[in-house]
Scaffold this motif. Structure first.
Motif, short mmCIF file in Angstrom:
data_model
loop_
_atom_site.label_atom_id
_atom_site.label_comp_id
_atom_site.label_asym_id
_atom_site.label_seq_id
_atom_site.Cartn_x
_atom_site.Cartn_y
_atom_site.Cartn_z
N GLU A 27 0.97 -1.47 -0.13
CA GLU A 27 0.02 -0.08 -0.04
C GLU A 27 1.03 1.26 -0.19
O GLU A 27 0.42 2.13 -0.78
CB GLU A 27 -0.83 0.03 1.29
CG GLU A 27 -1.71 1.37 1.31
CD GLU A 27 -2.71 1.18 2.62
OE1 GLU A 27 -2.98 2.32 2.88
OE2 GLU A 27 -2.82 0.30 3.15
N ALA A 28 1.87 1.16 0.83
CA ALA A 28 2.91 2.53 1.01
C ALA A 28 3.37 2.61 -0.29
O ALA A 28 3.45 3.71 -0.68
CB ALA A 28 3.63 2.30 2.15
N ILE A 29 4.00 1.65 -1.00
CA ILE A 29 4.83 1.92 -2.31
C ILE A 29 4.01 2.17 -3.48
O ILE A 29 4.55 2.81 -4.41
CB ILE A 29 5.79 0.95 -2.47
CG1 ILE A 29 5.26 -0.69 -2.97
CG2 ILE A 29 6.89 0.68 -1.43
CD1 ILE A 29 6.08 -1.69 -3.44
N SER A 30 2.89 1.55 -3.21
CA SER A 30 1.74 2.07 -4.37
C SER A 30 1.07 3.41 -4.46
O SER A 30 0.58 3.91 -5.43
CB SER A 30 0.68 1.11 -4.53
OG SER A 30 -0.31 1.00 -3.47
N LYS A 31 1.22 4.22 -3.57
CA LYS A 31 0.62 5.63 -3.34
C LYS A 31 1.23 6.52 -4.08
O LYS A 31 0.41 7.35 -4.71
CB LYS A 31 0.66 6.10 -1.73
CG LYS A 31 -0.42 5.10 -0.93
CD LYS A 31 -0.73 5.77 0.42
CE LYS A 31 -1.69 4.88 1.05
NZ LYS A 31 -1.54 5.56 2.68
N ALA A 32 2.47 6.58 -4.09
CA ALA A 32 3.30 7.56 -4.82
C ALA A 32 4.53 7.08 -5.48
O ALA A 32 5.07 5.90 -4.86
CB ALA A 32 3.45 8.77 -4.19
N VAL A 34 8.09 6.46 -4.87
CA VAL A 34 8.86 6.41 -3.74
C VAL A 34 10.30 5.76 -3.90
O VAL A 34 10.63 5.36 -4.95
CB VAL A 34 8.33 5.27 -2.71
CG1 VAL A 34 6.79 5.83 -2.20
CG2 VAL A 34 8.48 4.03 -3.19
N GLN A 35 11.23 6.10 -2.98
CA GLN A 35 12.65 5.54 -3.08
C GLN A 35 12.37 4.06 -2.68
O GLN A 35 12.65 3.79 -1.45
CB GLN A 35 13.38 6.23 -1.89
CG GLN A 35 13.51 7.81 -2.65
CD GLN A 35 14.50 8.65 -1.82
OE1 GLN A 35 15.64 9.04 -2.26
NE2 GLN A 35 14.35 8.58 -0.50
N LEU A 36 12.55 2.99 -3.39
CA LEU A 36 12.25 1.78 -3.29
C LEU A 36 13.67 1.12 -3.75
O LEU A 36 14.14 1.18 -4.70
CB LEU A 36 11.03 1.22 -4.39
CG LEU A 36 11.06 -0.37 -4.12
CD1 LEU A 36 10.37 -0.79 -2.67
CD2 LEU A 36 9.65 -0.62 -5.31
N VAL A 37 14.29 0.47 -2.62
CA VAL A 37 15.61 -0.24 -3.00
C VAL A 37 15.66 -1.71 -2.62
O VAL A 37 15.17 -1.94 -1.47
CB VAL A 37 16.68 0.54 -2.29
CG1 VAL A 37 18.01 -0.02 -2.54
CG2 VAL A 37 16.73 1.98 -2.62
N ALA A 67 25.90 4.73 -3.58
CA ALA A 67 24.70 4.82 -4.22
C ALA A 67 23.74 5.54 -3.30
O ALA A 67 22.69 6.20 -3.89
CB ALA A 67 24.30 3.49 -4.70
N PHE A 68 23.53 5.14 -2.05
CA PHE A 68 22.51 5.68 -1.24
C PHE A 68 22.86 7.26 -0.87
O PHE A 68 21.95 8.04 -0.66
CB PHE A 68 22.46 5.19 0.22
CG PHE A 68 21.58 3.97 0.21
CD1 PHE A 68 20.10 4.17 0.18
CD2 PHE A 68 21.92 2.61 -0.10
CE1 PHE A 68 19.40 3.33 0.17
CE2 PHE A 68 21.18 1.60 -0.16
CZ PHE A 68 19.69 1.93 0.01
N ASP A 74 15.56 13.15 3.68
CA ASP A 74 14.59 13.51 4.29
C ASP A 74 13.47 13.02 3.66
O ASP A 74 12.29 13.25 4.04
CB ASP A 74 14.53 14.89 4.26
CG ASP A 74 14.75 15.34 2.91
OD1 ASP A 74 15.02 15.04 2.08
OD2 ASP A 74 14.30 16.71 2.98
N VAL A 75 13.48 11.99 2.70
CA VAL A 75 12.34 11.16 2.21
C VAL A 75 12.44 9.77 2.41
O VAL A 75 13.38 9.51 2.28
CB VAL A 75 12.35 11.35 0.52
CG1 VAL A 75 11.33 10.68 -0.36
CG2 VAL A 75 12.51 13.06 0.10
N PRO A 76 11.44 9.45 2.86
CA PRO A 76 11.25 7.98 3.18
C PRO A 76 11.70 6.83 1.86
O PRO A 76 11.82 7.15 0.83
CB PRO A 76 9.71 7.47 3.39
CG PRO A 76 9.03 8.93 3.56
CD PRO A 76 9.98 9.91 2.75
N VAL A 77 12.41 6.04 2.48
CA VAL A 77 13.25 4.97 1.62
C VAL A 77 12.60 3.60 2.09
O VAL A 77 12.30 3.30 3.30
CB VAL A 77 14.77 5.04 1.70
CG1 VAL A 77 15.39 4.75 2.96
CG2 VAL A 77 15.46 4.10 0.71
N TYR A 78 12.17 2.60 1.05
CA TYR A 78 11.63 1.59 1.47
C TYR A 78 12.67 0.62 0.82
O TYR A 78 13.08 0.40 -0.07
CB TYR A 78 10.46 1.33 0.39
CG TYR A 78 9.17 2.34 1.05
CD1 TYR A 78 8.24 1.73 2.03
CD2 TYR A 78 9.18 3.52 0.81
CE1 TYR A 78 7.31 2.58 2.62
CE2 TYR A 78 8.15 4.48 1.44
CZ TYR A 78 7.27 3.98 2.16
OH TYR A 78 6.24 4.72 2.84
#
Length: 114
Positions: A27-32, A34-37, A67-68, A74-78
């Protein structure tokens, strides 16, 4: 915080790290955007990954940190790995690098099955 959440908090993680079950994670990664790693190896990543994930191998040491350093702290990372163990180590490393909100997939990619 209840006594149970205090006693059973996963490996005494810093407050900046949250472990999400697969439904909440999805749900969290599908909302907008995101920084998904995916912090698994390139070989693991190539065998299957969550759509939109960037591969940054935790075992690559300086390359991992470099890389990070290009991501917004300051933006959430998943993040996720194969089982959840490596990504918890990676999450702790990210907090030490200054990331303020890190979300980890409980059980890792093995429990993803979407």
């Amino acid at each position: 915080m209840s006594i149970f959440s205090f006693l059973f908090k996963e490996q005494n993680l810093p407050d900046e790290i949250n472990i999400l079950d697969r439904d909440k994670y999805k749900e969290a990664i599908s909302k907008a955007k995101v920084q998904l790693v995916d912090v698994r190896t390139k070989r693991e990543f190539m065998s299957g990954h969550i759509k939109g994930a960037k591969n940054i191998d935790f075992f690559q040491g300086p390359v991992f940190e470099s890389a990070f350093s290009k991501l917004k702290k300051d933006v959430p990372v998943y993040i996720y790995c194969q089982s959840g163990n490596r990504s918890q180590k990676a999450a702790k490393k990210l907090v030490s690098l200054g990331f303020t909100k890190v979300y980890d997939l409980k059980g890792g990619y093995m429990g993803w099955c979407y």
